[in-house]
Design a protein around this motif. Sequence first.
Motif, PDB file in Angstrom:
ATOM      1  N   THR A  41       0.849  -1.186   0.000  1.00 54.31           N
ATOM      2  CA  THR A  41       0.000   0.000   0.000  1.00 54.31           C
ATOM      3  C   THR A  41       0.889   1.241   0.000  1.00 54.31           C
ATOM      4  OG1 THR A  41      -1.691  -1.179   1.233  1.00 54.31           O
ATOM      5  CG2 THR A  41      -1.805   1.231   1.271  1.00 54.31           C
ATOM      6  N   TYR A  42       0.544   2.227  -0.829  1.00 55.31           N
ATOM      7  CA  TYR A  42       1.334   3.449  -0.959  1.00 55.31           C
ATOM      8  C   TYR A  42       0.427   4.667  -0.878  1.00 55.31           C
ATOM      9  CZ  TYR A  42       4.917   0.289  -2.614  1.00 55.31           C
ATOM     10  OH  TYR A  42       5.821  -0.732  -2.701  1.00 55.31           O
ATOM     11  N   ARG A  43       0.994   5.779  -0.449  1.00 57.45           N
ATOM     12  CA  ARG A  43       0.303   7.066  -0.490  1.00 57.45           C
ATOM     13  C   ARG A  43       0.554   7.643  -1.879  1.00 57.45           C
ATOM     14  NH1 ARG A  43       1.610  10.856   4.227  1.00 57.45           N
ATOM     15  NH2 ARG A  43       0.159   9.428   5.201  1.00 57.45           N
ATOM     16  N   ALA A  45       0.137  10.891  -4.611  1.00 61.16           N
ATOM     17  CA  ALA A  45      -0.108  12.321  -4.794  1.00 61.16           C
ATOM     18  C   ALA A  45      -0.451  12.556  -6.255  1.00 61.16           C
ATOM     19  CB  ALA A  45       1.133  13.122  -4.415  1.00 61.16           C
TER      20      ALA A  45
END
Length: 133
Positions: A41-43, A45
């Motif tokens: 899981t990644y954030r 932008a």
Amino acid sequence: MEISDKLLCLFSAEVEGDDDSFTVEVPRQEIENGSVEPGATYRVALIAREEAEEAETTETTSAAPSEPQPPVEAGETRYVEIEDIGKQGDGIARVERGYVIIVPGAEVGERVKVEITEVKSNFAVGEIIEETF
């Protein structure tokens, strides 16, 4: 635009929709280079379309690199924090993806403004132009 030191990769992609779910496809190159792992899981932008198109135009004018390029360029100025001292007594700062900037004359804990004077594939050298910020 300010870019986080935690940035793993940067690419352009379309947002695809299916009912109430939307996806962004990650290019295979990002997986193969080890920047991103399947199942993790990644954030994420998102950058405005105009800025993304400008970045894409810049990317298409140069050959696609086979390995990640240094996140700094000669002549660029950066604000960095010295995290360590190297074997030869120079300050060491780390920026995006852990890329090292060697700063002669700097001490651990100092926050300095440097001008990048030399860029190599795995490190750069920066000259102090402002002691603290």
